[in-house]
Structure formats: C-alpha cells, structure tokens
Design a protein around this motif. Structure first.
Motif, PDB file in Angstrom:
ATOM      1  N   VAL A 267       2.685   6.039   2.426  1.00 48.20           N
ATOM      2  CA  VAL A 267       2.627   7.485   2.174  1.00 48.20           C
ATOM      3  C   VAL A 267       3.445   7.823   0.925  1.00 48.20           C
ATOM      4  O   VAL A 267       2.982   8.552   0.042  1.00 48.20           O
ATOM      5  CB  VAL A 267       3.124   8.297   3.402  1.00 48.20           C
ATOM      6  N   LYS A 268       4.661   7.255   0.819  1.00 47.73           N
ATOM      7  CA  LYS A 268       5.505   7.524  -0.355  1.00 47.73           C
ATOM      8  C   LYS A 268       4.809   7.089  -1.636  1.00 47.73           C
ATOM      9  O   LYS A 268       4.810   7.809  -2.631  1.00 47.73           O
ATOM     10  CB  LYS A 268       6.847   6.797  -0.214  1.00 47.73           C
ATOM     11  N   GLU A 269       4.209   5.901  -1.593  1.00 54.92           N
ATOM     12  CA  GLU A 269       3.498   5.397  -2.780  1.00 54.92           C
ATOM     13  C   GLU A 269       2.315   6.300  -3.128  1.00 54.92           C
ATOM     14  O   GLU A 269       2.109   6.656  -4.283  1.00 54.92           O
ATOM     15  CB  GLU A 269       3.010   3.965  -2.531  1.00 54.92           C
ATOM     16  N   ALA A 270       1.556   6.687  -2.113  1.00 56.37           N
ATOM     17  CA  ALA A 270       0.378   7.533  -2.341  1.00 56.37           C
ATOM     18  C   ALA A 270       0.767   8.892  -2.917  1.00 56.37           C
ATOM     19  O   ALA A 270       0.133   9.389  -3.839  1.00 56.37           O
ATOM     20  CB  ALA A 270      -0.401   7.734  -1.037  1.00 56.37           C
ATOM     21  N   LEU A 271       1.823   9.473  -2.399  1.00 55.86           N
ATOM     22  CA  LEU A 271       2.227  10.804  -2.834  1.00 55.86           C
ATOM     23  C   LEU A 271       2.975  10.766  -4.155  1.00 55.86           C
ATOM     24  O   LEU A 271       2.905  11.707  -4.945  1.00 55.86           O
ATOM     25  CB  LEU A 271       3.068  11.503  -1.773  1.00 55.86           C
TER      26      LEU A 271
ATOM     27  N   LYS B 106      -5.771  -3.255   8.474  1.00 58.53           N
ATOM     28  CA  LYS B 106      -7.099  -3.859   8.276  1.00 58.53           C
ATOM     29  C   LYS B 106      -7.656  -3.602   6.880  1.00 58.53           C
ATOM     30  O   LYS B 106      -8.662  -4.192   6.503  1.00 58.53           O
ATOM     31  CB  LYS B 106      -8.091  -3.273   9.292  1.00 58.53           C
ATOM     32  N   VAL B 107      -7.037  -2.687   6.142  1.00 62.46           N
ATOM     33  CA  VAL B 107      -7.597  -2.263   4.855  1.00 62.46           C
ATOM     34  C   VAL B 107      -6.692  -2.724   3.723  1.00 62.46           C
ATOM     35  O   VAL B 107      -5.461  -2.686   3.839  1.00 62.46           O
ATOM     36  CB  VAL B 107      -7.758  -0.711   4.833  1.00 62.46           C
ATOM     37  N   GLU B 108      -7.310  -3.146   2.645  1.00 57.88           N
ATOM     38  CA  GLU B 108      -6.582  -3.637   1.464  1.00 57.88           C
ATOM     39  C   GLU B 108      -5.645  -2.536   0.943  1.00 57.88           C
ATOM     40  O   GLU B 108      -5.978  -1.353   0.975  1.00 57.88           O
ATOM     41  CB  GLU B 108      -7.663  -4.055   0.440  1.00 57.88           C
ATOM     42  N   HIS B 109      -4.465  -2.948   0.456  1.00 62.69           N
ATOM     43  CA  HIS B 109      -3.373  -2.025   0.124  1.00 62.69           C
ATOM     44  C   HIS B 109      -3.788  -0.890  -0.825  1.00 62.69           C
ATOM     45  O   HIS B 109      -3.562   0.282  -0.527  1.00 62.69           O
ATOM     46  CB  HIS B 109      -2.197  -2.805  -0.474  1.00 62.69           C
ATOM     47  N   ASP B 110      -4.362  -1.216  -1.972  1.00 66.24           N
ATOM     48  CA  ASP B 110      -4.698  -0.171  -2.958  1.00 66.24           C
ATOM     49  C   ASP B 110      -5.738   0.807  -2.413  1.00 66.24           C
ATOM     50  O   ASP B 110      -5.683   1.999  -2.690  1.00 66.24           O
ATOM     51  CB  ASP B 110      -5.204  -0.793  -4.275  1.00 66.24           C
ATOM     52  N   HIS B 111      -6.682   0.268  -1.629  1.00 68.86           N
ATOM     53  CA  HIS B 111      -7.689   1.131  -1.000  1.00 68.86           C
ATOM     54  C   HIS B 111      -7.011   2.081  -0.010  1.00 68.86           C
ATOM     55  O   HIS B 111      -7.346   3.260   0.082  1.00 68.86           O
ATOM     56  CB  HIS B 111      -8.753   0.268  -0.316  1.00 68.86           C
ATOM     57  N   MET B 112      -6.018   1.555   0.706  1.00 70.68           N
ATOM     58  CA  MET B 112      -5.297   2.365   1.692  1.00 70.68           C
ATOM     59  C   MET B 112      -4.525   3.489   1.002  1.00 70.68           C
ATOM     60  O   MET B 112      -4.476   4.619   1.499  1.00 70.68           O
ATOM     61  CB  MET B 112      -4.342   1.457   2.483  1.00 70.68           C
ATOM     62  N   VAL B 113      -3.936   3.197  -0.149  1.00 77.12           N
ATOM     63  CA  VAL B 113      -3.217   4.234  -0.917  1.00 77.12           C
ATOM     64  C   VAL B 113      -4.190   5.354  -1.285  1.00 77.12           C
ATOM     65  O   VAL B 113      -3.875   6.546  -1.149  1.00 77.12           O
ATOM     66  CB  VAL B 113      -2.550   3.633  -2.182  1.00 77.12           C
ATOM     67  N   ARG B 114      -5.388   4.983  -1.725  1.00 76.75           N
ATOM     68  CA  ARG B 114      -6.400   5.999  -2.088  1.00 76.75           C
ATOM     69  C   ARG B 114      -6.824   6.820  -0.864  1.00 76.75           C
ATOM     70  O   ARG B 114      -7.048   8.023  -0.965  1.00 76.75           O
ATOM     71  CB  ARG B 114      -7.622   5.335  -2.749  1.00 76.75           C
ATOM     72  N   ILE B 115      -6.945   6.154   0.305  1.00 77.24           N
ATOM     73  CA  ILE B 115      -7.312   6.866   1.540  1.00 77.24           C
ATOM     74  C   ILE B 115      -6.234   7.903   1.884  1.00 77.24           C
ATOM     75  O   ILE B 115      -6.549   9.042   2.226  1.00 77.24           O
ATOM     76  CB  ILE B 115      -7.532   5.875   2.715  1.00 77.24           C
ATOM     77  N   VAL B 116      -4.976   7.518   1.768  1.00 79.40           N
ATOM     78  CA  VAL B 116      -3.886   8.462   2.051  1.00 79.40           C
ATOM     79  C   VAL B 116      -3.950   9.636   1.068  1.00 79.40           C
ATOM     80  O   VAL B 116      -3.821  10.796   1.455  1.00 79.40           O
ATOM     81  CB  VAL B 116      -2.502   7.774   1.990  1.00 79.40           C
TER      82      VAL B 116
END
Length: 196
Positions: free
Chosen positions: A189-193, A151-161
């Motif tokens: 998760v891999k992208e965020a980390l 439900k959440v836009e990709h880049d925003h989701m990366v920041r949330i993670v």
C-alpha cells in the motif's frame, strides 16, 4: 408483517446461501462464500453511512448475487476477459435483484435504480454508486487482499492497489488506512500510494 425491504433481503440471502463454495470466518464457522461477502458489504455500509437508503442497502447486499454461476474461468485471460466477465456478472446480479424486488412489492423504478447501482452506472457522479464501490474496495482490502497479493506478481499488485485507491472516496481512504494489515500488505500500500 414482513416489510418489502425485509422480504427482499431474505430472498437475496437465500440465493447467497446456495453458493457451493464456503469460506471460514475468523471464529472458525463455515459460511457460503457469497453470503459472507454480502454480510461484509452490509457491515461496511453501516460504517460509511449513518442512514443509508433501503435501495442502497439492497444494492450493497446483492452486488455479487449468484456470482458463482458465471465463473471467471469461463472468460478469456487478460484485461478484456476480466472486464467482460465483470460486466456480465453485474448485469446478471442487477437483473436478478430487480426481479426479486418487484416480486416483493417494490416499483419497477426502484428495482431499475438498484440494478443500475449494481452495474455501477454513474460511478464518480452518483453518491450511492460511490458508497457501493467504497464497500467493495474495503471488503477486498480487509478480507481478500493478503491472499490475493501472494498470488499476483508484485508490480501488477501495486497497480491493482493504485486502481482500487483511485475508485475510493476520501472517507474510504481514511478507513482503509486504519485497517490492520500484515507487513507485506502494508508495504504494498505504501509503495502504491507513494507513486500514486
């Protein structure tokens, strides 16, 4: 003879059971949403700590107490609205839990301690508050992350993670990395980390 601790948990779960929203468990059973959440929190605490204190067990169980009474939709959109809602919700959950505890026989001091844990006062400095935060992050990643990420836009989701990861202890990181995840969540998760 019921202990003060048992009386408190029974009273907390009775309020959780009043949640008008239900969730379907993996076995197909329906359960009041906040009761299911509270039980998941308690299960994670058992994995994080061998002998958690009674007060921490109560705080973990009551973190979302009567959350449905303060809907997110009653607050403005955006970060400030979200943070205000979270603050109000944790204050209400803390105050209600403290009242239940005192009624069951805990001291005012013990009740205040649990309320401050639920408000996450001392996060980063207080090991009990950290344990509660770890449980909340692990419950989110295990049970709600996949739906939420759709439900959440990709880049925003990366920041949330990244923000979620930043709030967790090293022990919780290890447990989180062992969670089964679908390919999309695993990639997030891999992208965020990777850029953390």
């Amino acid at each position: 003879m019921t202990s003060t601790f048992e009386k408190t948990l029974v009273a907390i779960d009775a309020l959780h059971a009043q949640d008008p929203q239900t969730t379907t468990l993996p076995n197909g059973d329906a359960r009041p949403k906040e009761l299911a959440y509270a039980q998941r929190m308690s299960r994670w605490l058992e994995r994080l700590q061998e002998t958690p204190s009674e007060l921490l067990r109560i705080a973990v169980r009551a973190q979302h107490l009567q959350r449905w009474q303060l809907p997110r939709s009653d607050y403005p959109e955006g970060r400030i609205g979200y943070l205000t809602w979270r603050r109000d919700q944790s204050a209400q959950a803390g105050d209600t839990t403290a009242a239940i505890m005192e009624e069951a026989g805990y001291s005012q001091e013990e009740a205040k301690r649990v309320a401050s844990m639920i408000r996450k006062q001392g996060l980063g400095r207080d090991s009990d508050v950290q344990a509660l935060e770890d449980c909340a992050c692990l419950v989110f990643l295990e049970n709600y992350f996949a739906d939420f990420s759709r439900k959440v836009e990709h880049d925003h989701m990366v920041r949330i993670v990244q923000k979620t990861w930043g709030k967790m202890s090293p022990q919780a990181h290890t447990l989180a990395l062992a969670l089964p995840m679908n390919d999309a969540c695993s990639a997030l998760v891999k992208e965020a980390l990777g850029s953390h």
